[in-house]
Design a protein around this motif. Structure first.
Motif, short mmCIF file in Angstrom:
data_model
loop_
_atom_site.label_atom_id
_atom_site.label_comp_id
_atom_site.label_asym_id
_atom_site.label_seq_id
_atom_site.Cartn_x
_atom_site.Cartn_y
_atom_site.Cartn_z
N LEU A 1 0.86 -1.18 -0.16
CA LEU A 1 0.04 -0.11 0.07
C LEU A 1 0.91 1.07 0.03
CD1 LEU A 1 -2.98 0.92 0.31
CD2 LEU A 1 -2.43 1.25 2.74
N TYR A 2 0.59 2.01 -0.90
CA TYR A 2 1.46 3.34 -0.94
C TYR A 2 0.62 4.63 -0.92
CZ TYR A 2 5.65 0.92 -2.70
OH TYR A 2 6.84 0.09 -2.97
N ALA A 3 -0.86 4.46 -0.98
CA ALA A 3 -1.63 5.50 -1.01
C ALA A 3 -2.82 5.18 -0.43
CB ALA A 3 -1.73 6.19 -2.35
N ALA A 4 -3.10 5.89 0.70
CA ALA A 4 -4.29 5.36 1.43
C ALA A 4 -5.66 5.76 0.89
CB ALA A 4 -4.30 5.92 3.07
N PRO A 5 -6.76 4.88 0.71
CA PRO A 5 -8.13 5.43 0.26
C PRO A 5 -8.70 6.49 0.92
CG PRO A 5 -7.81 2.97 0.61
CD PRO A 5 -6.85 3.54 1.14
N TRP A 6 -8.98 7.53 0.26
CA TRP A 6 -9.69 8.82 0.88
C TRP A 6 -10.92 8.82 0.31
CZ3 TRP A 6 -8.65 14.42 -0.53
CH2 TRP A 6 -9.36 15.38 0.40
N LEU A 7 -11.07 9.53 -1.05
CA LEU A 7 -12.16 9.30 -1.67
C LEU A 7 -12.46 8.41 -2.97
CD1 LEU A 7 -12.33 13.45 -1.96
CD2 LEU A 7 -13.15 11.97 0.02
N THR A 8 -13.62 8.21 -3.30
CA THR A 8 -13.77 7.29 -4.32
C THR A 8 -14.91 7.85 -5.16
OG1 THR A 8 -13.79 5.05 -5.04
CG2 THR A 8 -15.43 5.81 -3.08
N GLY A 9 -15.34 6.97 -6.14
CA GLY A 9 -16.36 7.59 -7.05
C GLY A 9 -16.41 6.95 -8.33
N ALA A 10 -17.57 7.32 -9.03
CA ALA A 10 -17.94 7.01 -10.49
C ALA A 10 -18.60 7.98 -11.01
CB ALA A 10 -18.52 5.35 -10.55
N GLY A 11 -18.40 7.97 -12.36
CA GLY A 11 -19.12 8.95 -13.36
C GLY A 11 -20.51 8.81 -13.09
N LEU A 12 -21.33 9.87 -12.89
CA LEU A 12 -22.89 9.86 -12.97
C LEU A 12 -23.57 10.56 -14.07
CD1 LEU A 12 -23.32 10.42 -9.13
CD2 LEU A 12 -23.54 8.07 -10.30
N LEU A 13 -24.70 10.23 -14.36
CA LEU A 13 -25.47 11.08 -15.19
C LEU A 13 -26.54 11.86 -14.41
CD1 LEU A 13 -26.33 11.58 -18.19
CD2 LEU A 13 -28.21 10.02 -18.00
N TYR A 14 -26.30 13.35 -14.49
CA TYR A 14 -27.27 14.35 -13.94
C TYR A 14 -28.07 14.71 -15.08
CZ TYR A 14 -23.84 14.85 -10.15
OH TYR A 14 -23.04 14.58 -9.06
N TYR A 15 -29.32 14.80 -14.54
CA TYR A 15 -30.57 15.05 -15.78
C TYR A 15 -31.46 15.81 -14.92
CZ TYR A 15 -33.20 11.13 -13.49
OH TYR A 15 -33.93 10.34 -12.48
N ARG A 16 -32.34 16.51 -15.86
CA ARG A 16 -33.24 17.66 -15.67
C ARG A 16 -34.81 16.72 -15.44
NH1 ARG A 16 -32.83 22.81 -16.62
NH2 ARG A 16 -34.93 22.99 -15.87
N THR A 17 -35.19 16.54 -14.34
CA THR A 17 -36.28 15.82 -13.94
C THR A 17 -37.44 16.63 -14.41
OG1 THR A 17 -36.53 16.52 -11.62
CG2 THR A 17 -35.46 14.44 -12.05
N ASP A 18 -37.39 17.97 -14.38
CA ASP A 18 -38.74 18.68 -14.77
C ASP A 18 -38.82 18.86 -16.13
OD1 ASP A 18 -36.25 20.15 -14.90
OD2 ASP A 18 -37.27 22.15 -14.62
N LEU A 19 -38.05 18.79 -17.08
CA LEU A 19 -37.92 18.91 -18.37
C LEU A 19 -38.60 17.52 -18.98
CD1 LEU A 19 -34.91 21.29 -19.51
CD2 LEU A 19 -37.26 21.81 -18.70
N LEU A 20 -37.74 16.29 -18.43
CA LEU A 20 -38.25 15.18 -19.01
C LEU A 20 -39.70 14.89 -18.69
CD1 LEU A 20 -35.11 12.83 -18.03
CD2 LEU A 20 -35.69 13.96 -20.25
N LYS A 21 -40.12 15.11 -17.57
CA LYS A 21 -41.54 15.00 -17.12
C LYS A 21 -42.41 15.68 -18.12
CE LYS A 21 -44.63 15.24 -13.41
NZ LYS A 21 -44.61 15.78 -11.92
N LYS A 22 -42.03 16.82 -18.36
CA LYS A 22 -42.97 18.07 -19.39
C LYS A 22 -42.95 17.33 -20.52
CE LYS A 22 -43.18 22.63 -20.81
NZ LYS A 22 -42.67 23.85 -20.63
N ALA A 23 -41.82 16.58 -20.96
CA ALA A 23 -41.78 16.11 -22.47
C ALA A 23 -42.41 14.59 -22.55
CB ALA A 23 -40.26 15.86 -22.83
N GLY A 24 -42.91 14.06 -21.07
CA GLY A 24 -43.68 12.81 -21.09
C GLY A 24 -42.63 11.67 -21.28
N VAL A 25 -41.38 12.23 -20.62
CA VAL A 25 -40.37 10.86 -20.33
C VAL A 25 -40.42 10.61 -18.86
CG1 VAL A 25 -37.97 10.20 -20.55
CG2 VAL A 25 -38.94 11.78 -22.35
N ALA A 26 -40.61 9.16 -18.57
CA ALA A 26 -40.92 8.77 -17.14
C ALA A 26 -39.54 8.28 -16.42
CB ALA A 26 -41.93 7.77 -16.99
N ARG A 27 -38.65 8.17 -17.27
CA ARG A 27 -37.35 7.47 -16.60
C ARG A 27 -35.85 7.79 -17.27
NH1 ARG A 27 -36.40 7.63 -21.03
NH2 ARG A 27 -36.78 6.03 -22.80
N PRO A 28 -34.96 7.96 -16.66
CA PRO A 28 -33.76 8.57 -17.16
C PRO A 28 -33.20 7.57 -18.29
CG PRO A 28 -33.30 7.63 -15.10
CD PRO A 28 -34.54 7.64 -15.12
#
Length: 420
Positions: free
Chosen positions: A136-163
Motif C-alpha cells: 500500500l502506497y496511498a491510503a484510500p480517501w475518496l472514491t467515486g464513479a461518473g454519474l448522469l445528471y438529468y433535469r427531472t422537470d424537463l423530462l417529465k414535461k416531455a412525457g419521459v418517465a425515466r432517465p
C-alpha cells in the motif's frame, strides 16, 4: 426528486464490492519525524476540506497541517507533484494522488510504502487503487464513479418517465425535450486534459470495448472501441453535444448544468450538493436527479475515480504525516467530509449511515455505478499513456482525424508505452 434509501439493497450492492479484512499492526517505514506538515491537495469548492484540517489542527497545536491547493486540472496537479518529487523537494509531506497515479509514484519511489494503517472497512476497489506490487502506497480517501445528471422537470414535461439507459434513449429524450425547450443535450469533460482520458475510456468501455486488454496491451482495433469514440465524435457533429463542451473540465460542465444550459451532464458525485444549493447559485436546485451512465446497448460503464493520500518520500515529518493520514481517512473525518461536500467516501459503513444518506440521497445510485466501474488504463508510464489518449481523442473530437485514424494511431503509440 429524492431517492428513498433502500438500506438492504444498498448494503448488498456495496458488499458485493468486497472488503479487505487485512488490517496490519506493524509500524510504518515512514515512522520518523514529528512536527508541522503540509498537505498538497486539490482545491475543494465547498470548504469542507478546510474544516476537516481545522479539526486536526485544534487537537494538534504542535503538529499543525497547512493545506496547499493544487491547480484545478488533474494534469496540472500531477505536473506540480512530479516536479516537486523529481527535485526531492521537502515542500509537501502528504500528497493527494489521483487513483491512477499510484504505480508511477511508487515505482519512482516518490512516496513511502504505508504500513500500520488498519485497512479494514475500506471499499476494496478503492483500496486496490492505492496498491502497487502488493504494498500500500496511498491510503484510500475518496472514491467515486461518473454519474448522469438529468433535469427531472424537463423530462417529465416531455412525457419521459425515466432517465435513459442507452445512448439512443438519451438522443430520443433530448429530441422530445427540444421540441419546446432550447437547451444543450449532453456534455461531459472534453478539454484536452485528464478528464478527456476519463470520458473517452468511459465511452469505449460503455460500448463493450477496452483501451487495454487483460494483459495490459492496447486493444483499440475493435468495433466496440470505434463505437465508443464515435458516440462522442458523432455527438459533436450532430449537435447532441454542444461545441462549447470541447473546453469543458469538471467545473465548466458543472456550471453549465447549474445554469440550466444542459439537459444531461456527466460528472462526479460532488456536483450533487452544489447543484442542489438553494442560495441562488444553482438554477436547477430541486429539478434534477442522477442515474448510472447510459451505454451503447444498456447501462454504461463508469470510470472508477478517486483520490488517495500518500506520504512524500522526502518529508521530514513522516510520523505526523502517517498519523494525519489515519485521521483524514478515518470514519469520523470521512463522515464530516461526506456530509459537507457530497464527495463519495471510501469507507463502506458510511454508505449505510442514515445521516450521510439523508444528506446525500445520490448514494444508492453511486453504489450501483461503483459496482460497474473500471479504472483507467493502469501503467507505470501513465503520464505518457494519458497524453497519447488525449492527443488522439482530441484530434478526433475536433474533426482533425477520423475516429478510425485516431484509434489506429493510438494503438500504435500505446504499444511501446505499455510494453512489460
Amino acid at each position: 426528486m429524492k431517492h428513498r434509501f433502500p438500506r438492504r439493497s444498498l448494503i448488498g450492492a456495496v458488499l458485493a464490492l468486497g472488503l479487505c479484512a487485512c488490517g496490519s499492526s506493524g509500524t510504518s517505514g515512514a515512522s520518523a519525524g514529528s512536527g508541522p506538515i503540509t498537505w498538497a491537495s486539490f482545491k475543494e469548492p465547498t470548504g469542507t476540506l478546510r474544516k476537516v484540517v481545522d479539526g486536526w489542527n485544534a487537537a494538534h497545536p504542535d503538529a499543525k497541517v497547512t493545506l496547499v491547493d493544487l491547480p484545478e486540472a488533474a494534469d496540472a496537479q500531477r505536473q506540480q507533484l512530479v516536479q516537486n518529487a523529481q527535485i526531492k523537494s521537502t515542500a509537501f509531506d502528504v500528497v493527494t494522488l489521483d487513483a491512477v497515479w499510484t504505480a508511477e509514484f511508487a515505482a519512482n519511489r516518490w512516496v513511502e510504502p504505508i504500513t500500520g494503517l488498519d485497512t479494514s472497512g475500506f471499499l476494496t476497489p478503492s483500496l486496490r487503487t492505492g496498491q502497487y506490487r502488493g504494498k500500500l502506497y496511498a491510503a484510500p480517501w475518496l472514491t467515486g464513479a461518473g454519474l448522469l445528471y438529468y433535469r427531472t422537470d424537463l423530462l417529465k414535461k416531455a412525457g419521459v418517465a425515466r432517465p435513459p439507459k442507452t445512448w439512443q434513449e438519451l438522443t430520443d429524450d433530448c429530441a422530445k425535450v427540444r421540441k419546446s425547450v432550447d437547451i444543450g443535450c449532453y456534455a461531459g469533460q472534453y478539454d484536452k486534459y485528464e478528464g478527456l482520458t476519463v470520458n473517452v475510456t468511459e465511452a469505449i468501455d460503455s460500448a463493450g470495448g477496452h483501451v487495454l486488454d487483460a494483459s495490459g496491451r492496447p486493444a483499440l482495433n475493435t468495433p466496440e472501441a470505434l463505437a465508443g469514440l464515435r458516440f462522442l465524435t458523432d455527438g459533436l457533429k450532430d449537435g447532441l453535444i454542444p461545441k462549447a463542451a470541447l473546453t469543458y473540465q469538471e467545473e465548466n460542465g458543472r456550471r453549465a448544468f447549474e445554469a440550466g444550459d444542459l439537459l444531461f451532464h456527466r460528472n462526479w458525485g460532488y456536483v450533487y450538493a452544489l447543484a442542489g444549493k438553494t442560495d441562488g447559485s444553482s438554477k436547477v436546485a430541486g429539478r434534477f436527479d442522477v442515474a448510472p451512465l447510459p451505454g451503447r446497448i444498456g447501462p454504461g460503464t463508469s470510470t472508477l475515480g478517486g483520490n488517495n493520500v500518500a506520504i512524500s518520500a522526502f518529508s521530514k515529518h513522516k510520523k505526523t504525516a502517517l498519523d494525519f493520514i489515519r485521521y483524514v481517512t478515518g470514519a469520523d473525518a470521512e463522515k464530516i467530509f461526506g456530509l459537507g461536500s457530497a464527495y463519495p467516501m471510501s469507507r463502506l459503513a458510511l454508505y449505510s449511515d442514515r445521516a450521510v444518506v439523508t444528506a446525500q440521497p445520490y448514494l444508492p445510485t453511486l453504489a450501483t455505478s461503483i459496482q460497474n466501474a473500471v479504472p483507467r488504463p493502469e501503467a507505470v508510464r501513465y503520464g505518457d499513456v494519458t497524453t497519447a489518449i488525449q492527443e488522439a481523442a482530441y484530434a478526433a473530437l475536433r474533426g482533425q482525424q477520423s475516429p478510425e485514424q485516431a484509434l489506429s494511431g493510438l494503438q500504435a503509440k500505446l504499444g511501446p508505452l505499455t510494453a512489460h
